[in-house]
Design an enzyme around this catalytic site. Structure first.
Site, PDB file in Angstrom:
ATOM      1  N   GLY A 122       0.802  -1.220   0.000  1.00 17.44           N
ATOM      2  CA  GLY A 122       0.000   0.000   0.000  1.00 17.44           C
ATOM      3  C   GLY A 122       0.832   1.265   0.000  1.00 17.44           C
TER       4      GLY A 122
ATOM      5  CB  SER B  98       8.776   1.048  -7.160  1.00 14.94           C
ATOM      6  OG  SER B  98       8.093  -0.056  -6.610  1.00 14.94           O
ATOM      7  CD  GLU B  99       2.419  -0.681  -5.756  1.00 11.86           C
ATOM      8  OE1 GLU B  99       2.131  -0.342  -4.593  1.00 11.86           O
ATOM      9  OE2 GLU B  99       1.966  -1.695  -6.303  1.00 11.86           O
TER      10      GLU B  99
ATOM     11  CG  HIS C  34      -2.659  -4.848  -2.415  1.00 14.09           C
ATOM     12  ND1 HIS C  34      -1.428  -5.398  -2.170  1.00 14.09           N
ATOM     13  CD2 HIS C  34      -2.444  -3.858  -3.324  1.00 14.09           C
ATOM     14  CE1 HIS C  34      -0.500  -4.783  -2.906  1.00 14.09           C
ATOM     15  NE2 HIS C  34      -1.092  -3.836  -3.597  1.00 14.09           N
TER      16      HIS C  34
ATOM     17  CB  THR D 157       9.470   1.530  -0.309  1.00 12.56           C
ATOM     18  OG1 THR D 157       9.227   0.212  -0.788  1.00 12.56           O
ATOM     19  CG2 THR D 157      10.951   1.738  -0.104  1.00 12.56           C
ATOM     20  N   GLY D 158       8.815  -0.378   2.139  1.00 13.79           N
ATOM     21  CA  GLY D 158       9.420  -1.326   3.079  1.00 13.79           C
ATOM     22  C   GLY D 158       8.982  -1.166   4.522  1.00 13.79           C
TER      23      GLY D 158
HETATM   24 ZN    ZN Z   1       0.099  -2.521  -4.894  1.00 11.77          ZN
END
Ligand code: ZN
Length: 237
Positions: A32, A78-79, A100, A48-49
């Site tokens: 997310g 990266s999204e 998600h 991230t992460g």
């Molecule tokens: Zn995703």
């Protein structure tokens, strides 16, 4: 509006919404991402992460509109590319949420869009929720798939991946994510019980009038095919 909230308040809002995404099971592990426009060309976004349920305000990243980091100890997801594509195409959008949620993602995996006229509130606020074509996460293909639909929709399913919602501020974008998942849950129950009974075309048109009144521009869900002859232009994409 996001523009009246300070950067510090926006960091606090993102922490709170990350906690809600995690608490509701809309994300697993480090899934997310959430972003919001700051002044000018800067974007404030999640790192991230990191589990989005356990972020602190100092973890956020500030980037420019190309995704290049301006400040922050961590790196953006990266999204983020998908969020940046939305900001390019929708000057009215101040915030983007990606997660998600399992039921909505189930529809996205099954290739079933949430585009039936069954719930008045959804018709009034979000319209129909199409599925953007599958694209490998974090590649340039995903922003391209999103770009195809985002101009006319505030909520999208991402094929075999998840969901994306946008809004006039962080909470507005987040609440649309809740609505997408709620709509998916109700649709699944209705299908289990024999299928949705759709609202009439007249009622959809009445609700469409309310949308016009509130200035909502994304298309309403498809009205059911009834005894009335429906022209091709009446069926929503
Ligand atoms: Zn995703």
């Amino acid at each position: 509006m996001a523009s009246v909230r300070s950067e510090s308040e926006l960091r606090t809002d993102i922490v709170e919404l990350g906690r809600r995404l995690w608490a509701r099971g809309f994300v697993a592990s480090n899934d997310g991402n959430i972003s919001v426009r700051l002044d000018g060309d800067r974007i404030l976004t999640t790192p991230t992460g990191v589990s989005k349920g356990f972020m602190t305000t100092d973890m956020m990243v500030i980037t420019d509109r190309t995704g290049r980091k301006i400040s922050g100890e961590r790196n953006a997801s990266s999204e983020l590319k998908m969020h940046l594509a939305v900001y390019d195409l929708r000057p009215d959008v101040q915030a983007v949420v990606h997660s998600h949620p399992p039921l909505a993602t189930g529809f996205a995996v099954a290739g079933i869009p949430l585009d039936k006229a069954v719930l008045a509130e959804v018709i009034c606020t979000l319209g129909c929720i199409p599925i953007a074509d599958y694209a490998t996460p974090s590649t340039a293909e995903l922003p391209a798939a999103v770009a195809q639909y985002i101009k006319a929709h505030d909520g999208l399913l991402l094929a075999n991946h998840g969901a994306l919602t946008v809004g006039s501020d962080l909470f507005n974008a987040y609440y649309k994510m809740e609505t997408v998942e709620h709509f998916a849950q109700i649709s699944l129950v209705a299908r289990t019980l024999g299928g949705e009974r759709l609202l009439s075309r007249d009622e959809v048109h009445r609700l469409q009038g309310l949308r016009d009144m509130y200035g909502i521009t994304s298309p309403a869900p498809a009205a059911p095919v009834s005894s009335v002859q429906i022209g091709a232009g009446d069926v929503m994409p």
